[in-house]
Design a protein around this motif. Structure first.
Motif, PDB file in Angstrom:
ATOM      1  N   PRO A 129       0.829  -1.219   0.000  1.00 43.48           N
ATOM      2  CA  PRO A 129       0.000   0.000   0.000  1.00 43.48           C
ATOM      3  C   PRO A 129       0.858   1.262   0.000  1.00 43.48           C
ATOM      4  O   PRO A 129       1.987   1.245   0.484  1.00 43.48           O
ATOM      5  N   LYS A 130       0.303   2.327  -0.595  1.00 39.31           N
ATOM      6  CA  LYS A 130       1.007   3.623  -0.583  1.00 39.31           C
ATOM      7  C   LYS A 130       1.122   4.119   0.857  1.00 39.31           C
ATOM      8  O   LYS A 130       2.193   4.545   1.293  1.00 39.31           O
ATOM      9  N   TYR A 131       0.033   4.059   1.603  1.00 42.37           N
ATOM     10  CA  TYR A 131       0.065   4.333   3.033  1.00 42.37           C
ATOM     11  C   TYR A 131      -0.206   3.031   3.763  1.00 42.37           C
ATOM     12  O   TYR A 131      -1.113   2.273   3.358  1.00 42.37           O
ATOM     13  N   LEU A 132       0.547   2.768   4.822  1.00 41.93           N
ATOM     14  CA  LEU A 132       0.271   1.583   5.620  1.00 41.93           C
ATOM     15  C   LEU A 132      -1.137   1.702   6.205  1.00 41.93           C
ATOM     16  O   LEU A 132      -1.652   2.808   6.391  1.00 41.93           O
ATOM     17  N   VAL A 133      -1.738   0.551   6.447  1.00 40.12           N
ATOM     18  CA  VAL A 133      -3.095   0.538   6.985  1.00 40.12           C
ATOM     19  C   VAL A 133      -3.058  -0.118   8.363  1.00 40.12           C
ATOM     20  O   VAL A 133      -2.609  -1.257   8.497  1.00 40.12           O
ATOM     21  N   ASN A 134      -3.481   0.624   9.356  1.00 44.31           N
ATOM     22  CA  ASN A 134      -3.493   0.088  10.710  1.00 44.31           C
ATOM     23  C   ASN A 134      -4.556  -1.011  10.846  1.00 44.31           C
ATOM     24  O   ASN A 134      -5.446  -1.133  10.004  1.00 44.31           O
ATOM     25  N   GLU A 135      -4.441  -1.736  11.970  1.00 42.32           N
ATOM     26  CA  GLU A 135      -5.378  -2.851  12.127  1.00 42.32           C
ATOM     27  C   GLU A 135      -6.821  -2.383  12.200  1.00 42.32           C
ATOM     28  O   GLU A 135      -7.736  -3.109  11.810  1.00 42.32           O
ATOM     29  N   ASP A 136      -7.028  -1.152  12.708  1.00 43.31           N
ATOM     30  CA  ASP A 136      -8.413  -0.653  12.773  1.00 43.31           C
ATOM     31  C   ASP A 136      -8.870  -0.054  11.447  1.00 43.31           C
ATOM     32  O   ASP A 136      -9.956   0.507  11.354  1.00 43.31           O
ATOM     33  N   GLY A 137      -8.027  -0.178  10.437  1.00 43.25           N
ATOM     34  CA  GLY A 137      -8.414   0.316   9.118  1.00 43.25           C
ATOM     35  C   GLY A 137      -8.000   1.751   8.856  1.00 43.25           C
ATOM     36  O   GLY A 137      -8.096   2.233   7.726  1.00 43.25           O
ATOM     37  N   SER A 138      -7.556   2.447   9.892  1.00 38.14           N
ATOM     38  CA  SER A 138      -7.104   3.829   9.674  1.00 38.14           C
ATOM     39  C   SER A 138      -5.756   3.819   8.944  1.00 38.14           C
ATOM     40  O   SER A 138      -5.028   2.825   8.975  1.00 38.14           O
ATOM     41  N   LEU A 139      -5.446   4.950   8.321  1.00 43.85           N
ATOM     42  CA  LEU A 139      -4.199   5.021   7.562  1.00 43.85           C
ATOM     43  C   LEU A 139      -3.018   5.316   8.483  1.00 43.85           C
ATOM     44  O   LEU A 139      -3.126   6.126   9.404  1.00 43.85           O
ATOM     45  N   GLY A 140      -1.908   4.617   8.200  1.00 41.59           N
ATOM     46  CA  GLY A 140      -0.697   4.838   8.965  1.00 41.59           C
ATOM     47  C   GLY A 140       0.317   5.646   8.171  1.00 41.59           C
ATOM     48  O   GLY A 140      -0.050   6.540   7.406  1.00 41.59           O
ATOM     49  N   GLY A 200      13.204  -0.451   2.142  1.00 45.17           N
ATOM     50  CA  GLY A 200      12.296  -1.552   1.836  1.00 45.17           C
ATOM     51  C   GLY A 200      10.861  -1.131   2.082  1.00 45.17           C
ATOM     52  O   GLY A 200      10.520  -0.625   3.154  1.00 45.17           O
ATOM     53  N   ALA A 201      10.013  -1.326   1.061  1.00 41.77           N
ATOM     54  CA  ALA A 201       8.595  -1.020   1.229  1.00 41.77           C
ATOM     55  C   ALA A 201       7.923  -2.198   1.915  1.00 41.77           C
ATOM     56  O   ALA A 201       8.227  -3.353   1.613  1.00 41.77           O
ATOM     57  N   VAL A 202       7.013  -1.903   2.851  1.00 43.85           N
ATOM     58  CA  VAL A 202       6.288  -2.976   3.540  1.00 43.85           C
ATOM     59  C   VAL A 202       5.323  -3.632   2.562  1.00 43.85           C
ATOM     60  O   VAL A 202       4.528  -2.946   1.907  1.00 43.85           O
ATOM     61  N   GLY A 203       5.428  -4.960   2.455  1.00 43.96           N
ATOM     62  CA  GLY A 203       4.548  -5.697   1.566  1.00 43.96           C
ATOM     63  C   GLY A 203       3.975  -6.918   2.257  1.00 43.96           C
ATOM     64  O   GLY A 203       4.551  -7.424   3.230  1.00 43.96           O
ATOM     65  N   TYR A 204       2.849  -7.385   1.737  1.00 41.50           N
ATOM     66  CA  TYR A 204       2.177  -8.546   2.322  1.00 41.50           C
ATOM     67  C   TYR A 204       1.974  -9.593   1.233  1.00 41.50           C
ATOM     68  O   TYR A 204       1.422  -9.285   0.170  1.00 41.50           O
TER      69      TYR A 204
END
Lengths: 599, 599
Positions: A232-243, A274-278
């Protein structure tokens, strides 16, 4: 037809009279549907296309996205149109009811999407990529990723991209260099450079979900070592909010010949470490996961090419009816009134060619879309199996044929307009420039030709190739008794025989000398495509003849036009690629033997 | 070949080995010339093209002329390049010595102009139009007008335009509405609107000399009532100084798909009562005067189309040699090094097609240019007469064939580049957009087809058509004994026979049913053009074979490339239009019979 995107008469003829898509309402998934609900969706798409997408098509061509103060700036009309697409439900036309979709058959959904593309292919791309990326996560991702990434995409809050191509690799995905290292927490760190990423950066949505092909440290070499990651361009927190902002950097915008409204980008992943990826699904399954979507994506490319050709044709037709110029050849009085240029045989030739290409291309795309419905939704396993095989076989054709011949239709639409057609004050030159992308992306003509001749025809010992021939022969036999179709039957039957002979020769040679057998694969695909489209024209002619003889839903002029255009296609167009059948049958070595130093 | 405009090897081969243009040094007009002076002019053009014209080609595409504060603003590089063109003498390459020219043969002058066009077709247009307008005044104008208007044009102080087209008339010059009223003082007052006037307004020169087609009050109807007028932007006093602004108003700029560096305008004449105009030659002779220039202008269009295709080909060739991607089909190890894409048969097919089109197109243009030299400068009246007839016959082909097939070459150059080719970061997409004009201006394909089949073939009872066939047959006979050319002879001979049969049938029908005979005139021209270019390929193959066998000026690889490309053209390209020979021979009615309401 006032919207000049598509002829609604032709669409209804093809969907209901030729393909009889009402039969799908018998499938359990579509049991709530009827011709009325299909028509309602199509009318909605026409309204949204004409009123919301088409009006800013030229505007976004002339004002392509720019990079300003660290952001990609895109005209506000784009976001507004995409909101309408989402709010009307058209973005989720084929999705399940429980996902907020309309659960329409694929053939109807492709029609609706095609109409939007015909109105404005560049603005649609943002939605199309989001749908494709979302579908991939829904098909292969974990429940967590579906909730965190796919659901906001369905809601239109996040947009999506596909990050496949790299500067050094192009079509050769085996050679991608983007790497993914396990971070120890179940996520990965992605590093690498991607190019031609459509919609790769913008401010249209809260977030952008990149689907990235990359290789794990233990990856086997080649295409078997590719994995698929959500980045993701912005990380997504577990509650769905943008990180935080992820380590994905816009390295530059690419400026295209057409399709200018869709921003095309170079993206650098992991410049800061390194970009965070899943990981999506299992490791090393990235290509298979992508290909899961590829058949439908390639119908989508074909449909886009058809619709750009179709809208160009309708513009040329209107122009040819309204523009007066010149006089009949026999008229010697230069003061006599000028005639509409549609009266000139050469203009009619150009209109007939366009009609043959765009209505033939539409028939090809719609027919293939019905195979998707059959393969996914039929209750009969034999229907599902044959539809799956035919769909695989036809995929390179449905991607390439419209990309080539509906592009040619766009060039003819320019020609009908004369000097006006060459100016940006008229829309046809933009259609041409937009459509020129289609022979390149989602696999070039060369790649598709190799796929058809090198893989698809021989697949399952030629079972589906034979099944297709069987369907063509059945149509020929049904028409054999009809005097009005004798010429068409003879022309198509002759071409089919030639194609069969070439196929046999090349398949035999493929085992001993694959280089030579595949050297002319692109030309083989041209012949194959013309035979298939010729067949779909004969099917249309059959129905039109019945409509004329027994009274159909449409006017006699409409049906006569179909019969006439079938004749045109089989007489004037089919022979051209087939003229090279001996080159194919003999596996001509001319291209193979030209030494690079002799150029 | 580092300039990527043209292969100097190919150029020398065609000019000296195939066409033997050194023979022109025996003509009195060219007696001072030699291969050295020809080469010096060509090298100069290559240097000016590469160093002065090419560098601002993309710049002017991206920054097209704008209208600001009542003036058309054009990038300063344009004026600077045109100054160099004038100062080097290239603008007057074929002019008389006493007019400051180099007195070069037309074939050498066309080559030099072609090179400049290949470098930057848009900037060249300002010079090309000035030369054409100047030549018209020199050929038909009074001594007074030559001094007052043409001489400042030769000196590069005034530029010129051609004002033919009007919004309501397009190709139908019979229907122009611009009027010229005698003012009583020998001058006229012009009123009317013109469209697509290239270089119609700008600040590049002190003055602009418009050549305007208009009708006098007593004009007979139709094309027989058209007269030609000089209408300067600023009036010119008797002492040559500039007077008042004439009543010529820029009504707007037209924005084109390509060719963007050449401003295209709408001009209104006489909004304030009447623009001052001066009649060129006799009344009602305007069309004949224009057509006096038309044959050379149409070679110029063909040459421009060739050169845009040629530079695209050279860019694609370099890219295909340098770009590595993929592996041989038989290579199963995905870690083995990637190969240059020129190694892939499908890429080689696309390069062969480009080579066949652009070198074949060049052969066509150069051959036709030698006919101009023969018709104008030979001392043998029979040579002059046959060259005149052949030149007339070939004019529609030399205008159309490159406009179609070298445009196709540009599309293939994009395809070889893959995604890069579709971006404006690479030059090939501009070449394509620039070239798309050529099938439209100076007479569309449709107009040229009518000219060929409806007029030129039958001209002088078919004398020149027969003369051309005779030349083709002679080449076939010369090659009949050479084993290496047997295939080529057989393929071309067969095509020639088919073309003859179709010609006979259509000429017979033309008397009784011209509409039907001419309905497929465009397709006839495609066949005719392919036979002529196939013939010119066979001629090249003959010379290449001799070069290989007896040792020629160029490398064996060069000659082998020519032989190979001849084979490619005759096997892969010639059969395609010829596949429609039965449509032609039978004068198929399909296009004629499609009722307009059936579209």
């Amino acid at each position: 037809m006032s919207q000049k995107i598509i002829s609604t008469d032709d669409l209804a003829f093809q969907l209901y009279e030729v393909l009889n898509i009402e039969r799908f309402t018998e499938y359990p998934r579509y049991v709530d549907h009827s011709r009325d609900t299909f028509d309602a969706a199509i009318e909605l798409a026409l309204k949204v296309g004409a009123e919301t997408f088409a009006p800013h098509n030229a505007l976004c061509d002339a004002n392509e996205p720019t990079f300003e103060n660290g952001k990609v700036v895109i005209r506000p009309e784009v976001r507004a149109a995409l909101d309408v697409l989402r709010d009307t439900g058209l973005m989720a036309a084929s999705q399940d009811y429980e996902r907020g979709g309309m659960q329409l058959p694929s053939v109807v959904a492709q029609t609706c999407i095609g109409i939007i593309k015909g109105a404005n292919v560049s603005t649609h791309a943002y939605a199309g990529l989001t749908i494709a990326a979302c579908n991939l996560i829904m098909a292969h991702g974990s429940e967590e990723y579906k909730q965190r990434f796919a659901e906001p995409m369905m809601a239109g809050r996040f947009f999506g991209t596909m990050c496949l191509t790299e500067p050094q690799a192009g079509s050769s995905l085996a050679d991608i260099k983007t790497r993914a290292l396990p971070a120890g927490d179940g996520s990965y760190r992605i590093t690498g450079n991607k190019i031609y990423i459509s919609a790769g950066d913008h401010e249209l949505s809260e977030n952008i979900v990149h689907l990235v092909l990359a290789k794990l440290p233990d990856a086997p070499p080649g295409v078997k070592g590719i994995s698929l990651f959500i980045v993701p361009k912005y990380l997504v927190n577990e509650d769905g909010s943008l990180g935080e902002r992820n380590d994905v950097i816009l390295a530059g915008l690419i400026h295209k010949m057409g399709y200018r409204g869709t921003t095309s980008t170079m993206l650098n992943f992991g410049e800061k470490g390194g970009a965070v990826g899943y990981l999506v699904g299992e490791p090393h399954q990235g290509l298979a996961q992508m290909f899961y979507m590829m058949n439908e994506a390639r119908i989508g490319v074909g449909m886009g090419a058809v619709m750009l050709g179709y809208t160009g044709y309708l513009h040329a037709l209107e122009y040819a009816r309204e523009r007066t110029q010149g006089r009949p050849l026999k008229e010697r009085d230069p003061t006599s009134p000028m005639i509409p240029i549609i009266e000139h045989a050469d203009v009619r030739r150009m209109l007939l060619a366009q009609k043959a290409f765009v209505e033939g291309g539409l028939a090809l795309c719609l027919y293939t879309a019905t195979l998707i419905d059959e393969k996914k939704r039929s209750e009969d396993p034999q229907v599902r199996e044959e539809a799956t095989g035919l769909n695989d076989l036809l995929t390179p054709i449905v991607k390439s044929w419209p990309s080539q011949f509906c592009l040619e239709a766009n060039s003819l639409a320019i020609q009908v307009h004369g000097g006006y057609g060459y100016t940006r004050e008229y829309p046809v030159e933009q259609f041409y420039r937009d459509n020129r992308l289609n022979p390149i992306h989602e696999g070039t003509h060369g790649i598709q030709g190799q796929d058809l001749l090198g893989r698809k025809v021989a697949m399952a010992d030629g079972k589906y190739y034979q099944a297709l021939l069987g369907r063509i022969r059945a149509t020929l036999q049904e028409s054999a008794a009809q005097a009005e179709l004798q010429d068409a039957v003879s022309l198509l039957g002759d071409a089919l025989g030639k194609l069969e002979a070439a196929t046999e020769a090349l398949q035999a040679l493929r085992k001993s000398d694959p280089d030579r057998a595949l050297a002319n694969a692109y030309l083989y695909m041209e012949c194959f495509g013309h035979v298939v489209v010729g067949w779909l024209w004969l099917k249309q002619a059959q129905v039109a003849l019945r409509g004329l003889q027994q009274g159909g839903e449409r006017s006699a002029a409409f049906y006569q036009g179909k019969l006439h255009t079938c004749n045109y296609f089989l007489r004037y167009e089919l022979p051209k690629p087939l003229a090279l059948i001996e080159v194919l049958r003999q596996a001509d070595r001319t291209t193979l033997d030209m030494p690079p130093e002799c150029f």
